[in-house]
Design an enzyme around this catalytic site. Structure first.
Site, PDB file in Angstrom:
ATOM      1  N   GLY A 131       0.780  -1.230   0.000  1.00 52.07           N
ATOM      2  CA  GLY A 131       0.000   0.000   0.000  1.00 52.07           C
ATOM      3  C   GLY A 131       0.810   1.276   0.000  1.00 52.07           C
ATOM      4  CB  ALA A 132       4.034   2.351   1.167  1.00 51.75           C
ATOM      5  CB  ILE A 158      -0.124   0.071  -8.279  1.00 41.82           C
ATOM      6  CG1 ILE A 158       0.536   0.168  -9.660  1.00 41.82           C
ATOM      7  CG2 ILE A 158      -1.618  -0.219  -8.421  1.00 41.82           C
ATOM      8  CD1 ILE A 158       0.440  -1.104 -10.489  1.00 41.82           C
ATOM      9  CG  ASP A 208       8.207 -10.205   4.053  1.00 43.92           C
ATOM     10  OD1 ASP A 208       7.411 -10.763   3.259  1.00 43.92           O
ATOM     11  OD2 ASP A 208       9.438 -10.211   3.886  1.00 43.92           O
ATOM     12  CB  SER A 255       0.706  -9.042 -14.693  1.00 48.07           C
ATOM     13  OG  SER A 255       1.497  -8.539 -15.754  1.00 48.07           O
ATOM     14  CE1 TYR A 301       5.652  -9.434 -11.832  1.00 48.64           C
ATOM     15  CE2 TYR A 301       5.376  -8.936 -14.157  1.00 48.64           C
ATOM     16  CZ  TYR A 301       5.006  -8.758 -12.850  1.00 48.64           C
ATOM     17  OH  TYR A 301       3.978  -7.899 -12.541  1.00 48.64           O
ATOM     18  CE  LYS A 336       1.364 -10.317 -10.790  1.00 48.35           C
ATOM     19  NZ  LYS A 336       1.218  -9.726  -9.426  1.00 48.35           N
ATOM     20  CG  ASN A 374       2.884  -2.006 -20.718  1.00 50.56           C
ATOM     21  OD1 ASN A 374       2.245  -2.895 -21.277  1.00 50.56           O
ATOM     22  ND2 ASN A 374       4.198  -2.043 -20.598  1.00 50.56           N
ATOM     23  NE  ARG A 416       4.804  -4.517 -24.314  1.00 47.51           N
ATOM     24  CZ  ARG A 416       5.292  -5.247 -25.309  1.00 47.51           C
ATOM     25  NH1 ARG A 416       4.621  -5.333 -26.444  1.00 47.51           N
ATOM     26  NH2 ARG A 416       6.428  -5.900 -25.182  1.00 47.51           N
TER      27      ARG A 416
END
Length: 331
Positions: A8-9, A12, A39, A103, A163, A167, A192, A231
């Protein structure tokens, strides 16, 4: 609604928190940037964070293509182990509503049509082709040129780097949790995302961040391949609004529902670099012909399902968004 926002920091997560407050919700930030003990891989930290929570917006993740396969264990730990620990804590705490930062990378290449064979799925691009500057995928049946189109949520999954694989695993974990607990899970498959607060000078950032960081250093943005890769650039405030819409929509128990989250306006990477450089005041982008193995050629969103189901629509246009981003601060 009291909503735990993991990450949350972050780039996004921060606008998600702001959008939740604007809509009368109570966001609770859980982020290692704000608190090193926060964490999502720590079961006790997650248990404490979930007290009194009605829903979770899971934004925390290690993002970007990374620096090679040497990052694989870290990606899996942060993205998949972290998600598993979080979902276990939610199951124990009786929290039954999740919005996941998904994603578009889960698709691999986007949608392509061959004039002879219709919709086809080209395989990963060969190094020899990339070295020779042959960037466009060809029809796997006849080798003909392909026409790129918009990818829908029912497209096959084909993650092509570490990655992307993590996801997709997050979605599978969320779907298993939803089935096992009768809960509601939504994955917003971000395209993106760009906008104020993007991270700078890191190999894990997105292409918009690379270009903006170069301009801030007085350098020309370096555009990979020939700059014609397509994109869907979506503003971070629109993504935050999509999270709120997903939280406020009627719950669908026992399933994970995926939504493409894009602007609906495809642009090439070269167009984005030129628009950003023009708004910033130069220098002009340089097309390098270089490439990153694991990048896909074209991936653009069909976000019709998100608009139809949740009433969401991107509000920030491409040109206006690039002007704002050119003048905005980065992290």
């Amino acid at each position: 609604m009291r909503v735990l926002v993991t990450g949350g920091a972050g780039f996004i997560g921060s606008p998600v928190v702001e959008a939740l407050r604007t809509h009368g919700h109570e966001p609770v930030v859980h982020d290692v940037r704000a608190d090193p003990a926060a964490d999502v891989r720590d079961p006790e930290a997650v248990r404490r964070a979930l007290r009194g929570v009605d829903a979770v917006c899971h934004q925390a993740a290690m993002v970007g293509l990374g620096a090679g396969f040497s990052d694989a264990a870290e990606y899996v730990s942060r993205n998949d182990l972290g998600t598993a620990v979080l979902l276990t804590g939610m199951a124990d705490a009786g929290v039954r509503r999740l919005v996941l930062a998904g994603s578009m990378v889960v698709y691999g290449e986007g949608r392509y049509a061959c004039p002879r064979h219709g919709v086809v799925r080209p395989g990963p691009r060969a190094v020899a082709d990339l070295d020779a500057g042959r960037f466009e995928p060809r029809c796997p049946e006849c080798g003909a040129e392909l026409s790129p189109g918009l990818v829908a949520e029912d497209a096959p999954m084909d993650p092509r780097n570490v990655y992307a694989t993590t996801k997709l695993a997050q979605e599978h974990l969320a779907a298993a949790w939803a089935r096992a607990t009768g809960s509601s899970a939504v994955s917003l498959r971000y395209h993106n995302v760009y906008g104020p607060g993007m991270p700078r000078n890191t190999p894990y950032a997105g292409v918009a961040s690379f270009f903006r960081s170069a301009l801030a250093r007085g350098e020309a943005p370096r555009v990979y391949e020939d700059g014609r890769q397509r994109r869907d650039f979506v503003h971070v405030r629109d993504v935050a609004a999509a999270n709120v819409a997903a939280l406020e929509a009627p719950a669908r128990e026992g399933v994970l529902t995926a939504y493409n989250t894009g602007s609906g306006e495809p642009h090439t990477v070269g167009e984005m670099a030129r628009a950003l450089a023009g708004a910033y005041g130069g220098p002009e982008p340089v097309v390098t012909g270089e490439y990153r193995l694991g990048d896909v050629r074209h991936i653009t969103a069909d976000s019709a399902r998100l608009r139809a189901d949740l009433g969401w629509r991107a509000e920030v246009g491409f040109e206006a968004g690039m002007r704002e981003f050119a003048a905005a601060d980065m992290r």
